[in-house]
Design a protein around this motif. Structure first.
Motif, PDB file in Angstrom:
ATOM      1  N   LEU B 205       0.850  -1.188   0.000  1.00  0.00           N
ATOM      2  CA  LEU B 205       0.000   0.000   0.000  1.00  0.00           C
ATOM      3  C   LEU B 205       0.888   1.240   0.000  1.00  0.00           C
ATOM      4  O   LEU B 205       1.831   1.326   0.778  1.00  0.00           O
ATOM      5  CB  LEU B 205      -0.877   0.009   1.258  1.00  0.00           C
ATOM      6  CG  LEU B 205      -1.552   1.347   1.607  1.00  0.00           C
ATOM      7  CD1 LEU B 205      -2.640   1.689   0.587  1.00  0.00           C
ATOM      8  CD2 LEU B 205      -2.166   1.307   3.011  1.00  0.00           C
ATOM      9  N   SER B 207       0.458   5.159   0.652  1.00  0.00           N
ATOM     10  CA  SER B 207      -0.526   6.096   1.181  1.00  0.00           C
ATOM     11  C   SER B 207       0.151   7.083   2.115  1.00  0.00           C
ATOM     12  O   SER B 207       1.182   6.783   2.699  1.00  0.00           O
ATOM     13  CB  SER B 207      -1.612   5.315   1.940  1.00  0.00           C
ATOM     14  OG  SER B 207      -2.435   6.205   2.645  1.00  0.00           O
TER      15      SER B 207
ATOM     16  N   SER C  65      -7.121   4.724  -4.648  1.00  0.00           N
ATOM     17  CA  SER C  65      -8.155   5.277  -3.771  1.00  0.00           C
ATOM     18  C   SER C  65      -8.104   6.793  -3.854  1.00  0.00           C
ATOM     19  O   SER C  65      -7.027   7.382  -3.919  1.00  0.00           O
ATOM     20  CB  SER C  65      -7.913   4.842  -2.325  1.00  0.00           C
ATOM     21  OG  SER C  65      -7.946   3.444  -2.223  1.00  0.00           O
ATOM     22  N   TYR C  74      -8.832   1.173  -0.035  1.00  0.00           N
ATOM     23  CA  TYR C  74      -7.728   0.208   0.114  1.00  0.00           C
ATOM     24  C   TYR C  74      -7.867  -0.663   1.356  1.00  0.00           C
ATOM     25  O   TYR C  74      -7.167  -1.648   1.501  1.00  0.00           O
ATOM     26  CB  TYR C  74      -6.369   0.919   0.093  1.00  0.00           C
ATOM     27  CG  TYR C  74      -6.132   1.881   1.230  1.00  0.00           C
ATOM     28  CD1 TYR C  74      -5.716   1.423   2.478  1.00  0.00           C
ATOM     29  CD2 TYR C  74      -6.305   3.258   1.060  1.00  0.00           C
ATOM     30  CE1 TYR C  74      -5.489   2.305   3.527  1.00  0.00           C
ATOM     31  CE2 TYR C  74      -6.071   4.142   2.099  1.00  0.00           C
ATOM     32  CZ  TYR C  74      -5.675   3.670   3.325  1.00  0.00           C
ATOM     33  OH  TYR C  74      -5.454   4.541   4.361  1.00  0.00           O
ATOM     34  N   ASN C  81      -2.444  -1.415  -3.770  1.00  0.00           N
ATOM     35  CA  ASN C  81      -3.210  -0.208  -3.445  1.00  0.00           C
ATOM     36  C   ASN C  81      -2.351   1.042  -3.405  1.00  0.00           C
ATOM     37  O   ASN C  81      -1.264   1.042  -2.821  1.00  0.00           O
ATOM     38  CB  ASN C  81      -3.889  -0.374  -2.084  1.00  0.00           C
ATOM     39  CG  ASN C  81      -5.165  -1.184  -2.179  1.00  0.00           C
ATOM     40  OD1 ASN C  81      -6.150  -0.730  -2.759  1.00  0.00           O
ATOM     41  ND2 ASN C  81      -5.143  -2.400  -1.646  1.00  0.00           N
ATOM     42  N   GLN C  83      -2.977   5.250  -2.690  1.00  0.00           N
ATOM     43  CA  GLN C  83      -3.924   6.298  -2.315  1.00  0.00           C
ATOM     44  C   GLN C  83      -3.409   7.607  -2.917  1.00  0.00           C
ATOM     45  O   GLN C  83      -2.238   7.929  -2.773  1.00  0.00           O
ATOM     46  CB  GLN C  83      -4.023   6.380  -0.789  1.00  0.00           C
ATOM     47  CG  GLN C  83      -5.280   7.059  -0.275  1.00  0.00           C
ATOM     48  CD  GLN C  83      -5.252   8.551  -0.470  1.00  0.00           C
ATOM     49  OE1 GLN C  83      -4.229   9.184  -0.271  1.00  0.00           O
ATOM     50  NE2 GLN C  83      -6.373   9.110  -0.883  1.00  0.00           N
TER      51      GLN C  83
END
Lengths: 99, 367, 488
Positions: B205, B207, C65, C74, C81, C83
């Motif tokens: 991920l 983020s 996302s 996510y 994923n 973002q």
């Protein structure tokens, strides 16, 4: 209706995943889902299967916003299945064919 | 490798590709457009991606995507475009994404002009975007350094998972000097954290969101610890005739070159002048300043701005030595004679021991 | 059940595999979404997850996302994923897909994200035909931030920033993104679906799968706009909100397929393959070895050479090229060299000048304020730089008559109509090279071989090389003549 003939479908609703929005109730063509009276752990009145009439169409599943609150099963048509077919047996689902 | 005469802006692109950069997203702006143009020509031939974005905002977010996918990537712009990129730079710092951004500065604020200024220092070094973050900032002063520091930029970006800005002025970008490249091209590698559309990277991920207060604070502390490591390990500066110098000139980029010429001439006069040139602007080479503060009587900072880096010099010295400042703006360059005049003035003011014989000619040549 | 054969059931519709088993990135509610009861996002998530399952692309999928209620998409999707910042998903997706063409990039955006702050990014990604899939969830309001107006808010619809209802006069009309994007040439599929009833839900399920499938087939950009209920901000019961989608929203945003080029698009032919890593320096034109040096000056001959030249004229007079050949020749001869084009407020004013330094020691400042030689192609150049020429230096002026006001004590002046000289050998445009010839004869430091090599490096066309060589020779001869005359 032949009392012995089982429903084509079957529903399992995870009461604790349901937020009680009622979209499945609205969506279900045979009206086989209703909102229950009991509060779940999130404080929602969860949808419950009335126990009869499911056709296994899956519309409630697609209308439900939660990923896995609803699982829809279909009756295995034994006439068309080879004997060795390993369909998944339903765990925890109450067959509702012979009410 | 044989030396080649090349513009600084072109050297950046060639060095980037040799360093494994395989994606360039940018939006043209004077005086950085040659970088975008060189990338347009070189990237496709070397198996990389070049795309002219619809804006600097889009360009930096394309880098966000490429970097998320584990690709060494870069962009180039100038002041107004860097302003637009600040959103993406903050996100990349937050998401710990490496990338290299070349800022070939011009004059501001606003549309300003297209002449060279060093007035992007604050927005680049202090983090023009929101949040608790830093970008690593490298300031080349020659075409060779444009190549060398680009290679270093990619290394540091990956090592610290952080955006690195190459802060150069229009002079360094536009001028040609002989440059020698490494004969070794770095092969692109896929970092373990990347989201690359593969089974192995499926769980990853990228983020920058940490919704819980404690969670975000922990993230900020983690970044902070990283910046402390950067400050400890990566600060770089060139000292030039600085050992024992009583007057220490300070400047980066093209100003560093002018100061070298001034230093040479002033020393020929018998003035004890040296140069301390920060190569990393963040981390600021504060320790080097403190070291030379034990010898120098005064520091004179010269910038093509109204005084931005001078703040960091003052912080580094923390009052230990006086700091004088000479700044030009609007695209004007501090001239050799202007700086020399300052040096002479400072010599009179801070180095009276040299009087009278040694300095006599200085008074005559005047300021 | 008495007497009947036990009926056996198989799973027909269940939680898609593209969702995580449990949502461990969340602190609580490991099996539920964070969305409000009846929110359309959960439904769209399920459609998307199902499409990923059915197309077998879970390992390759990268979901972007957005910012909005679905910022935490996510949490749920067991795929790669990323973002993204508000509105930038199409740019982020572009960056991913261009470098990882084998991935399946899905941008998931709300109406604020896609149609307001990210309107530029979506427009250009669509126009480039990026091979990505965009799911655009339109609920006509900014929900996460508490109900402010969106570009898609209906006329008359109240929001916290249109307390009396949106008006066309003040806020403009609701933005029809799908119709707008459908005017572009590149998109493969653009359709609007709704979640207003069973029929719409079934249609939406198919459209979303199609939009992902198009990407899997490499066809290009697909976007599905989904009219989606927001019971909380609309202040409606979930079922009423669902009906509002069908009965009210659809009137402003008609459902339909606006673009479908699925059948006419072809997946692109094989992608550009990367060259071997060892080939990269050669491709970049980086020369190996040092065999290229044509005429290095023996160090003993250079002494402490430090030549500073300023060349100035109007654009098109070959000012920059003159300087470039000089710098290139110096470098070839093993000297330090710098070439700095006019760079300052005057860069676009039509004048052109450059600074060149050649030196046997490292060059400090590349700026030349007091040149040894000023090459002035015209009078304005003389005016600008003449006074800076150092005592003992040279001014080469392109003009038969040197303007007397610029004459300086101690500065050598060679004024000549160099354009005419160039004309005489074939082309007036070679005046710069005649002047360079003079300069080289003055400096007398560079071996001819280095000059020849530099000319070949900087001038690509053979017919010009020949002309320029004659021009340089003419320049050298001119200086010799000048010196002889002076001596006589």
């Amino acid at each position: 209706m032949d009392k012995l003939k089982p429903d084509r479908g079957l529903l399992k609703i995870d009461e604790n995943e349901c937020k009680g929005c009622g979209l499945c109730v609205e969506a279900c063509p045979p009206r086989a889902i209703r909102i229950g009276d009991r509060l779940n752990h999130c404080g929602y009145r969860a949808a419950i299967y009335t126990g009869a009439g499911c056709t296994g169409c899956g519309i409630c599943f697609m209308a439900c916003p939660e990923p896995g609150a609803i699982t829809v099963f279909r009756l295995v048509d034994r006439r068309t299945l080879p004997v060795s077919d390993s369909h998944v047996p339903v765990e925890g689902a109450v067959p509702c064919a012979s009410n | 490798m044989r030396k080649q005469l090349m513009k600084g802006n072109e050297a950046i692109v060639k060095s980037a590709i040799l360093s494994g950069c395989r994606a360039f997203y940018g939006y043209p702006i004077t005086p950085a457009s040659e970088i975008t143009e060189a990338a347009a020509s070189c990237m496709p031939k070397t198996g990389g991606v070049f795309l002219q974005a619809e804006s600097e905002v889009a360009a930096i977010n394309m880098l966000y995507g490429a970097s998320s996918a584990g690709v060494r990537c870069m962009t180039a712009s100038s002041g107004p475009g860097i302003s637009l990129m600040q959103e993406g730079i903050s996100y990349m710092a937050g998401a710990e994404l490496p990338c290299v951004i070349a800022d070939i500065t011009r004059g501001g604020p606003g549309l300003g002009n297209i002449a060279a200024e060093q007035s992007d220092y604050h927005q680049v070094v202090k983090g023009g975007g929101h949040g608790n973050y830093h970008t690593i900032v490298l300031a080349p002063h020659s075409v060779q350094e444009m190549a060398d520091l680009t290679a270093l930029a990619f290394e540091l970006a990956d090592k610290y998972r952080n955006p690195v800005v190459l802060l150069a002025d229009g002079f360094i970008g536009q001028m040609m000097e002989p440059v020698e490249f490494s004969d070794h091209a770095v092969a692109p590698r896929l970092p373990a954290w990347a989201v690359a559309g593969t089974p192995e990277s499926r769980g990853n991920l990228i983020s920058s969101i940490y919704l819980g207060c404690d969670e975000l604070e922990a993230h900020v502390r983690k970044l902070e610890a990283k910046y402390r490591r950067v400050e400890h390990d990566e600060a770089r500066a060139e000292d030039w005739n600085a050992d024992g110098a009583e007057i220490l000139l300070v400047g980066y980029g093209i100003v560093g070159r002018i100061l070298k010429a001034v230093t040479a001439e002033a020393r020929a006069f018998g003035l004890n002048v040296g140069l301390l040139r920060p190569i990393t602007l963040y981390p600021f080479p504060a320790a080097r300043f403190r070291k030379f503060a034990t010898q120098a009587r005064v520091f004179a900072v010269v910038e093509m701005s109204n005084g931005q880096m001078v703040d960091d010099v003052r912080l580094a010295l923390n009052g230990a030595r006086p700091v004088e400042f000479l700044g030009r703006a609007g695209g004007n360059v501090p001239t050799h004679n202007e700086v020399l005049a300052l040096v002479k003035k400072l010599a009179r003011q801070y180095c009276p021991a040299h009087e009278p014989e040694e300095m006599a000619h200085v008074w005559r040549s005047g300021s | 059940m008495s007497g009947a054969v036990d009926p056996d059931y198989t799973v027909a519709h269940s939680r898609p595999k593209a969702f995580y088993e449990s949502f461990e990135r969340k602190e609580e509610l490991q099996h539920q979404t964070h969305y409000c009861p009846g929110c359309g996002h959960g439904i769209v998530h399920k459609m998307l997850a199902r499409a990923i399952d059915e197309l077998g692309v879970q390992d390759r999928t990268i979901l972007i996302s957005p910012v909005g209620c679905s910022v935490f998409a996510y949490y749920y999707f067991d795929v790669g994923n990323v973002q993204a910042a508000h509105g930038r998903a199409p740019a982020v997706g572009t960056g991913i897909k261009r470098s990882r063409p084998g991935s399946i990039v899905i941008g998931y955006q709300g109406d604020g994200d896609l149609s307001a702050i990210g309107s530029a990014e979506i427009l250009h990604a669509a126009n480039r035909g990026e091979n990505i899939t965009v799911i655009f969830v339109n609920n006509a309001i900014y929900s996460m931030t508490g109900g402010q107006m969106a570009p898609t808010t209906l006329l008359g619809q109240k929001s916290t920033t249109t307390p009396d209802g949106r008006t066309a006069e003040h806020e403009g009309h609701p933005l029809h993104m799908s119709e707008l994007l459908a005017t572009l040439g590149a998109p493969v599929y653009i359709g609007r679906v709704g979640l207003g009833d069973n029929r719409q839900i079934a249609q939406a399920t198919r459209a979303i799968k199609r939009a992902v499938e198009n990407q899997v087939r490499g066809l290009g950009f697909s976007l599905v706009e989904v009219l989606s209920p927001c019971p909380t901000i609309w202040k409606m019961q979930p079922v009423d909100a669902q009906h509002w989608v069908r009965d009210v929203m659809e009137k402003t945003f008609p459902l339909g397929v606006f673009v479908d080029r699925t059948n006419e698009m072809q997946p692109p032919a094989g992608t550009n393959t990367a060259p071997a890593i060892g080939e990269i320096p050669r491709i970049l034109g980086i020369c190996a070895g040092d065999a290229g040096l044509a005429g290095e000056i023996p160090t003993s001959q250079t002494g402490e050479l430090d030549l500073r030249v300023r060349v100035s004229g109007f654009g098109g007079q070959g000012v920059l090229l003159l300087g470039e050949v000089l710098a290139e020749a110096g470098m070839d001869a093993g000297l330090e060299a710098s070439w700095l084009p006019s760079y300052g407020p005057e860069i676009r004013s039509g004048t052109s000048n450059c600074h060149v330094r050649l030196a046997s020691s490292p060059i400090d400042s590349p700026l030349v304020m007091n040149p040894d030689v000023l090459v002035a192609m015209n009078e304005p150049s003389l005016k600008k730089f003449g006074a800076g020429v150092r005592s003992g230096g040279w001014i080469l002026y392109n003009g038969a008559m040197f303007p007397p006001e610029y004459v300086r004590e101690g500065v050598h002046i060679l004024a000549r109509d160099f354009t005419r000289e160039a004309d005489a050998i074939g082309d007036p445009r070679a005046a710069n090279m005649v002047m360079l010839g003079v300069l080289l004869e003055i400096a007398a430091a560079l071996p001819q071989a280095s000059i020849d090599a530099a000319l070949r490096q900087c001038v690509k066309q053979p017919k010009w090389i020949d002309l320029d060589e004659r021009a340089l020779a003419r320049g050298r001869a001119l200086l010799r003549e000048f010196m002889e005359r002076g001596a006589a």
